[in-house]
Structure formats: C-alpha cells, structure tokens
Design a protein around this motif. Structure first.
Motif, mmCIF file in Angstrom:
data_model
loop_
_atom_site.group_PDB
_atom_site.id
_atom_site.type_symbol
_atom_site.label_atom_id
_atom_site.label_comp_id
_atom_site.label_asym_id
_atom_site.label_seq_id
_atom_site.Cartn_x
_atom_site.Cartn_y
_atom_site.Cartn_z
ATOM 1 N N GLU A 226 0.824 -1.199 0.000
ATOM 2 C CA GLU A 226 0.000 0.000 0.000
ATOM 3 C C GLU A 226 0.864 1.257 0.000
ATOM 4 O OE1 GLU A 226 -3.245 -0.480 2.849
ATOM 5 O OE2 GLU A 226 -3.511 1.704 2.741
ATOM 6 N N THR A 227 1.970 1.186 0.730
ATOM 7 C CA THR A 227 2.849 2.348 0.824
ATOM 8 C C THR A 227 3.611 2.583 -0.470
ATOM 9 O OG1 THR A 227 3.188 1.761 3.128
ATOM 10 C CG2 THR A 227 4.686 3.411 2.217
ATOM 11 N N SER A 228 4.075 1.483 -1.069
ATOM 12 C CA SER A 228 4.963 1.616 -2.210
ATOM 13 C C SER A 228 4.862 0.397 -3.108
ATOM 14 C CB SER A 228 6.406 1.771 -1.677
ATOM 15 O OG SER A 228 7.321 1.718 -2.722
ATOM 16 N N PRO A 229 4.003 0.483 -4.140
ATOM 17 C CA PRO A 229 3.769 -0.690 -4.998
ATOM 18 C C PRO A 229 5.062 -1.236 -5.626
ATOM 19 C CG PRO A 229 2.132 0.996 -5.433
ATOM 20 C CD PRO A 229 3.129 1.607 -4.506
ATOM 21 N N LEU A 230 5.965 -0.340 -6.012
ATOM 22 C CA LEU A 230 7.230 -0.819 -6.592
ATOM 23 C C LEU A 230 8.337 -0.668 -5.543
ATOM 24 C CD1 LEU A 230 6.994 0.832 -10.129
ATOM 25 C CD2 LEU A 230 6.716 -1.586 -9.590
ATOM 26 N N TYR A 231 8.088 -1.313 -4.410
ATOM 27 C CA TYR A 231 8.922 -1.073 -3.235
ATOM 28 C C TYR A 231 10.398 -1.434 -3.401
ATOM 29 C CZ TYR A 231 7.734 -6.004 -2.852
ATOM 30 O OH TYR A 231 7.543 -7.320 -3.119
ATOM 31 N N ASP A 232 11.211 -0.811 -2.575
ATOM 32 C CA ASP A 232 12.621 -1.141 -2.388
ATOM 33 C C ASP A 232 12.648 -2.441 -1.563
ATOM 34 O OD1 ASP A 232 15.151 -1.414 -1.236
ATOM 35 O OD2 ASP A 232 15.368 0.726 -0.766
ATOM 36 N N ALA A 233 13.161 -3.502 -2.180
ATOM 37 C CA ALA A 233 13.082 -4.831 -1.552
ATOM 38 C C ALA A 233 13.799 -4.879 -0.196
ATOM 39 C CB ALA A 233 13.662 -5.880 -2.489
ATOM 40 N N ARG A 234 14.778 -4.004 0.005
ATOM 41 C CA ARG A 234 15.490 -4.001 1.294
ATOM 42 C C ARG A 234 14.583 -3.504 2.403
ATOM 43 N NH1 ARG A 234 20.200 -0.690 -1.515
ATOM 44 N NH2 ARG A 234 18.255 0.291 -2.173
ATOM 45 N N GLU A 235 13.736 -2.522 2.064
ATOM 46 C CA GLU A 235 12.791 -2.028 3.077
ATOM 47 C C GLU A 235 11.630 -3.000 3.277
ATOM 48 O OE1 GLU A 235 13.943 0.048 4.908
ATOM 49 O OE2 GLU A 235 15.422 1.066 3.665
ATOM 50 N N TYR A 236 11.250 -3.688 2.176
ATOM 51 C CA TYR A 236 10.242 -4.750 2.299
ATOM 52 C C TYR A 236 10.713 -5.737 3.377
ATOM 53 C CZ TYR A 236 7.918 -9.208 1.014
ATOM 54 O OH TYR A 236 7.233 -10.403 1.039
ATOM 55 N N ASP A 237 11.965 -6.161 3.265
ATOM 56 C CA ASP A 237 12.490 -7.132 4.235
ATOM 57 C C ASP A 237 12.542 -6.554 5.646
ATOM 58 O OD1 ASP A 237 12.680 -9.233 2.535
ATOM 59 O OD2 ASP A 237 14.853 -9.098 2.218
ATOM 60 N N ALA A 238 12.896 -5.268 5.744
ATOM 61 C CA ALA A 238 12.960 -4.635 7.072
ATOM 62 C C ALA A 238 11.590 -4.712 7.746
ATOM 63 C CB ALA A 238 13.418 -3.182 6.945
ATOM 64 N N VAL A 239 10.541 -4.485 6.961
ATOM 65 C CA VAL A 239 9.187 -4.487 7.529
ATOM 66 C C VAL A 239 8.689 -5.919 7.764
ATOM 67 C CG1 VAL A 239 6.783 -3.850 7.101
ATOM 68 C CG2 VAL A 239 8.621 -2.297 6.390
ATOM 69 N N VAL A 240 8.802 -6.731 6.723
ATOM 70 C CA VAL A 240 8.152 -8.037 6.730
ATOM 71 C C VAL A 240 8.813 -9.020 7.701
ATOM 72 C CG1 VAL A 240 7.718 -10.017 5.201
ATOM 73 C CG2 VAL A 240 7.102 -7.734 4.473
#
Ligand code: ASP
Ligand code: MG
Length: 412
Positions: free
Chosen positions: A56-70
């Motif tokens: 929702e925040t960023s459809p084409l997200y930075d995968a490093r931040e995806y990992d930080a969150v997930v």
C-alpha cells in the motif's frame, strides 16, 4: 547436551495463550535434557498484514525495506516466547537473525542461507542457557541489511539450524498432525502418513502441499536432517506426526504415496512459432528474465516448419508472461500467430518412489481420469511423479478418483 530444534508456525503462536501452550512443550524437552533451539514464525496473519502495508505504501517497493518491515513479525514472537519461558523458570533468550548471525545472500525477499555460525549460541548454552529462541525467516546480507527467506521460510531456518547444530531432530509444529496422502479437505479418505521419504516430500511440497517450504525439504535431504511434522494442538508422543526421512528408513510403501494438486496454474500456448534451433531458448529466456516460473512445457510436432509451444505457469504470472512474449515479438526476436491463455486449469499429480521399480502407473492414472470423463491437456513426468493439467472444475473429482484407484486410504 544433545540439541533439538523445535519450530512453531504462525497458528501455534497466534496469541499469548498458544505461546504459553507451546512453551510448555519446550519445557518438556528441556526437562528431558535437550538444549533446545526454538524457531518461531510470526503470529498467524501478521506477515500478510505487513506485506499489505508495504504494497500500500509503495507498490514498486525497495526490496530491502520490504524485508525490514516483513521480517519484524518474527521478532515479536521470539521475544514473547523467550519471556514466556523465563516465566516458567526456563533459562531462555531471543535471537534475531542478525544477532546469530544467520548469513544470507543479498537476494531480498528470497534470500538463501549461506552460513550459520554456532559460536554465539553455543557459548550461551555453555553458560546455562537452555533455550535459544530464534526469529525464523530472516537473516543478514553481506551488506549488513536484513533479508527474508521467502514466504514460509521459517521451515528453512529450522532445518538449517538443525544441520548447523547437528541436532538430533527437527520438529516442525503446525496446525495439521502430519503429512497426508492428499488434502483431507477435498478427500475425506486422506490418510496421515507415518513416514515419507525426502524425495517424495520434495515433490509434494513443490506441487503445492503447503505443509513445508520446498527449500527446507531440499536442505533436510542434503544434510540428512530427521524432520518431523506434527500438530501443536494435539497431545505429544514420540510416534506423533510424520517423519520425513531417508528412503532406507521406510520399510514398506505404496507405489504411489500421495496425490497433490495445484489450483493456481495457467496453461499458455504460443501458436505457430518457427521450428528451428534457438526458438525455445528465446521464449524461455524471455520468460525467465520476466520473472515467470515456468513449470510444464510441451512442444507439438511441427507442420511445415511451424509448431505450437505450450507451457504452464502460476495464474498470477500470466500478465507478466504475456508482456514478456509480446515484447520479444515487437522487437522482432520471435514471431508467433497468437498467445492463448487458459486460466481455468488445475494440475493434479501422483507421487511415489515405488514408480521407479514398477511400471504401469501412468497408464493406470490416465485410465482412471478417462473413466471419469476427464480430458488431459498436458502431461509431464519425472522418475517419481506424473502430473497432468486438467479443467479446474474436475480437480476434486480427479484427486478423489486417483486416491481410490491407488488405494491410498490403506497403508502398505
Ligand atoms: N512468517 C513468514 C510467512 O508467513 C515465514 C513463516 O512463517 O514461515 O511467510
Ligand atoms: Mg509454513
């Protein structure tokens, strides 16, 4: 002291009550004299919620931040589990992936484990800690960023720890009491298996039986980790669950040990492509570069130098596949008449190591399907598996008929 790895999935740690329940099981193993490494998942639903927030925040997200969150869901359960054990007077502490440190590749969102140094945790065991509670699913890249191992990755964390610490066994606690001959939700005669070989489990896992992450079975097979799948909701016994083990440790087995299915399969056909060297390479390179996971492939007999090429891929990758193939058509790299996508298909497979030594399994499978009036669209085989694509509306019927025909409700 011998080491035992116990992994608890999301439903087993869904709330504080459940965490207390499974902590008691850990306490039982500690009392038996084991040093225990507990691997925890996030509370059920948590990871999906986190993934949703990222998208929702960023459809084409930075995968490093995806990992930080997930990865963060597991941190919560690790801390809570350690606290619960401490409340029971069991010396325990939590470890996040980077603290171990569980070293992975930099492939964010689907990193692979490179190394698990045992020194830090063993030092603490030496000082009297009895349980190391480790957050599953996460690690750290060579660049020092947090990584995750792909959905369901805590299973892989667990097996990797069992291998690194030479554990006596790796117990995977989940919400089902073991591995079944097929999905009990669609076939009421499904039977729990006491034992299944690594190879069969590998096929079943990659064919869509969701009980274990495929990668965890690969690792267990490679390092000969005794893997047990059992329910955290039922009474524990040494015989509980299903043991995933070496073929040699299984006395008798049916020719076919399981029937697997996947609803999430699409059939795509490229009509009239040139039949000459390099065409298949062009097509499947484009698909792979486009991030499409191709499963089955069939090439027709050619007619006047043209042929049809059919492949299957997950339903949610159809758009990507179309895009990738249209792109090479427009660039003049590939010429085809039409691309036809059939998303109303399902894959049904029979799996069994017995197929290696017994012939006629394919013939029997096809006869069973034909007796039910089910048309087969694509077939693939391996040494221990036969898969067919059929219309999705016949999927349950096919699974039930095959389960009956191969008498999977009865043990060998
Ligand atoms: N929590 C992660 C997931 O849902 C990892 C796991 O539970 O295995 O994919
Ligand atoms: Mg899982």
């Amino acid at each position: 002291m011998p080491v035992l790895v116990m992994k608890f999935g999301g439903t087993s740690v869904a709330n504080l009550d459940r965490i207390r329940r499974v902590a008691k099981r850990v306490g039982v193993e500690v009392a038996k004299g084991y040093d225990v490494i507990v691997i925890v998942s996030a509370m059920s639903g948590k990871t999906n919620e986190l993934v949703g927030w990222v998208n929702e925040t960023s459809p084409l997200y930075d995968a490093r931040e995806y990992d930080a969150v997930v990865s963060s869901g597991e941190n919560i359960t690790a801390g809570l589990m350690a606290l619960t054990l401490q409340e029971m007077d069991v010396p325990a502490r939590s470890w996040q992936g980077w603290q171990v440190p569980l070293m992975t590749t930099s492939a964010h969102g689907q990193a692979r484990i490179e190394e698990i140094p045992t020194k830090n945790i063993n030092e603490k065991f030496g000082e009297g800690m009895r349980v190391a509670v480790v957050a599953g699913f996460q690690g750290i890249s060579p660049e020092g960023r947090i990584t995750t191992l792909g959905r369901g990755g805590s299973d892989t964390t667990a097996v990797a720890f069992a291998a690194a610490f030479d554990a006596e066994r790796c117990d995977i606690y989940t919400d089902v009491d073991g591995v079944y001959t097929t999905d009990p939700r669609i076939c009421e005669k499904a039977r729990k298996l006491d034992r299944i070989s690594f190879e069969e489990m590998l096929e079943l896992a990659s064919l869509g039986a969701k009980v274990l992450q495929t990668r965890s079975v690969e690792l267990a097979m490679r390092y000969k980790v005794k893997l047990r799948v059992l329910s955290s909701f039922e009474e524990q016994s040494d015989e509980a669950g299903t043991l995933v083990c070496d073929e040699e440790d299984i006395m008798e087995s049916n020719v076919v040990s399981g029937v697997a299915y996947s609803r999430d399969e699409a059939k795509m056909t490229l009509q009239s492509v040139a039949d000459r060297p390099g065409i298949a390479a062009t097509i499947f390179t484009a698909l792979s570069d486009g991030g499409v996971n191709v499963d089955m492939i069939v090439q027709n007999i050619s007619d006047e130098g043209r042929t049809d090429m059919t492949f299957s891929c997950p339903t949610d990758q159809v758009a990507r596949a179309e895009q990738a193939l249209l792109a090479i058509k427009e660039q003049g790299e590939l010429n085809y008449a039409e691309l036809i996508a059939d998303t109303d298909v399902a894959k049904v497979s029979v799996v069994g190591i017995g197929m290696r030594s017994q012939s006629g399994v394919a013939a029997k499978m096809f006869k069973v399907l034909s007796d039910e009036g089910i048309n087969i669209k694509v077939i693939t085989t391996s040494e221990i598996k036969i898969s067919v694509l059929i219309d999705r509306k016949y999927m349950e019927l096919a699974v039930q008929a095959l389960h009956d025909a191969f008498e999977l409700d009865q043990a060998a």
